[in-house]
Write a protein that holds these residues in place. Structure first.
Motif, PDB file in Angstrom:
ATOM      1  N   ASP A 139     -19.944  13.835  -6.889  1.00  0.00           N
ATOM      2  CA  ASP A 139     -21.342  14.234  -6.681  1.00  0.00           C
ATOM      3  C   ASP A 139     -21.950  13.352  -5.596  1.00  0.00           C
ATOM      4  OD1 ASP A 139     -21.167  16.108  -8.710  1.00  0.00           O
ATOM      5  OD2 ASP A 139     -21.852  14.709 -10.230  1.00  0.00           O
ATOM      6  N   CYS A 140     -21.501  13.516  -4.369  1.00  0.00           N
ATOM      7  CA  CYS A 140     -21.892  12.574  -3.325  1.00  0.00           C
ATOM      8  C   CYS A 140     -23.000  13.083  -2.412  1.00  0.00           C
ATOM      9  CB  CYS A 140     -20.677  12.166  -2.510  1.00  0.00           C
ATOM     10  SG  CYS A 140     -19.818  13.538  -1.753  1.00  0.00           S
ATOM     11  N   ASP A 173     -25.861  17.309 -26.150  1.00  0.00           N
ATOM     12  CA  ASP A 173     -25.166  16.103 -25.692  1.00  0.00           C
ATOM     13  C   ASP A 173     -25.526  15.783 -24.247  1.00  0.00           C
ATOM     14  OD1 ASP A 173     -23.856  15.850 -28.102  1.00  0.00           O
ATOM     15  OD2 ASP A 173     -21.881  16.420 -27.332  1.00  0.00           O
ATOM     16  N   LEU A 174     -25.461  14.492 -23.933  1.00  0.00           N
ATOM     17  CA  LEU A 174     -25.595  14.020 -22.565  1.00  0.00           C
ATOM     18  C   LEU A 174     -24.240  13.485 -22.135  1.00  0.00           C
ATOM     19  CD1 LEU A 174     -28.907  11.945 -22.817  1.00  0.00           C
ATOM     20  CD2 LEU A 174     -28.638  14.324 -22.093  1.00  0.00           C
ATOM     21  N   VAL A 175     -23.766  13.902 -20.975  1.00  0.00           N
ATOM     22  CA  VAL A 175     -22.526  13.383 -20.413  1.00  0.00           C
ATOM     23  C   VAL A 175     -22.914  12.657 -19.131  1.00  0.00           C
ATOM     24  CG1 VAL A 175     -20.283  13.967 -19.426  1.00  0.00           C
ATOM     25  CG2 VAL A 175     -21.114  15.181 -21.452  1.00  0.00           C
ATOM     26  N   ILE A 176     -22.607  11.368 -19.089  1.00  0.00           N
ATOM     27  CA  ILE A 176     -23.065  10.504 -18.013  1.00  0.00           C
ATOM     28  C   ILE A 176     -21.866   9.977 -17.245  1.00  0.00           C
ATOM     29  CG2 ILE A 176     -24.311   8.357 -17.513  1.00  0.00           C
ATOM     30  CD1 ILE A 176     -25.397   9.221 -20.591  1.00  0.00           C
ATOM     31  N   HIS A 177     -21.938  10.028 -15.909  1.00  0.00           N
ATOM     32  CA  HIS A 177     -20.873   9.440 -15.107  1.00  0.00           C
ATOM     33  C   HIS A 177     -21.399   8.965 -13.762  1.00  0.00           C
ATOM     34  CE1 HIS A 177     -20.387  12.939 -12.401  1.00  0.00           C
ATOM     35  NE2 HIS A 177     -20.544  13.686 -13.476  1.00  0.00           N
ATOM     36  N   ASN A 178     -20.693   8.022 -13.177  1.00  0.00           N
ATOM     37  CA  ASN A 178     -20.977   7.549 -11.840  1.00  0.00           C
ATOM     38  C   ASN A 178     -20.747   8.713 -10.879  1.00  0.00           C
ATOM     39  OD1 ASN A 178     -19.957   6.387  -9.152  1.00  0.00           O
ATOM     40  ND2 ASN A 178     -20.823   4.580 -10.152  1.00  0.00           N
TER      41      ASN A 178
END
Length: 191
Positions: free
Chosen positions: A91-92, A151-156
């Protein structure tokens, strides 16, 4: 008058909606089916309320540990039996260090969960050639991240991730990207 008696209609442009998608092999498919609603905060007050949720904001503050801002938001729409997937990517678009994507699942991921390559964010933002090489070397290490509604899914943002075509289950996920001031500065340095 400070307050209007009628709600203000959302502002809409042709660029707010993406149609179609890409099959797993990268070929465009389903050109007339809605797949993404960009700039979703102005589309419905519940999406804006989700962004303002104190639990969500407190979590982001603990993760980033400095002033932050929302640098992207959209809503992915993948109907049941949608033949398109989201190929491996980072996701840049909003770029920079200390930037995190949070996927808020409106319905569960069902038979179309997110898949990630753990630790891939440590390589930073990859060129297309480096992304292809990383996939050749590490796609076998991918893990599935199932999610339930709510739900929350979190990533860098630099984490490599994808999701394939839908089976019988639909998937609706709203995404927010949060960026620190450091992330914002590093993004400007790359431009």
């Amino acid at each position: 008058m400070l307050f209007r008696s009628q709600p203000t209609p959302f502002f809409r442009t042709p660029h707010d909606f993406e149609h179609g998608g890409r099959a797993v092999n990268g070929v465009p498919v389903n050109g007339d089916v809605l797949c993404r609603i960009k700039f979703s905060l102005g589309k419905h007050r519940r999406l804006l309320a989700l962004l303002g949720n104190p639990v969500l904001l407190a979590f982001v503050a603990s993760l980033i540990a400095q002033p932050f801002l929302v640098c992207w938001e959209d809503l992915m729409v993948k109907g049941a039996s949608a033949p398109f997937g989201v190929p491996w990517h980072q996701d840049c678009e909003s770029g920079g260090e200390a930037t995190y994507t949070i996927g808020c699942y409106i319905v569960g991921s069902g038979d179309n969960p997110l898949r990630v390559i753990p630790g891939s964010h440590r390589a930073g933002l990859l060129t297309p050639a480096d992304l292809a090489a990383t996939l050749r070397d590490h796609e076998g290490a991918a893990v599935t991240v199932p999610a339930q509604a709510g739900d929350l899914v979190i990533h860098n943002l630099a984490l490599l991730h994808e999701s394939g075509p839908c089976g019988a289950d639909a998937r609706y996920t709203t995404f927010f990207e949060f960026q620190s001031e450091i992330g914002r500065a590093s993004c400007r340095e790359r431009v």
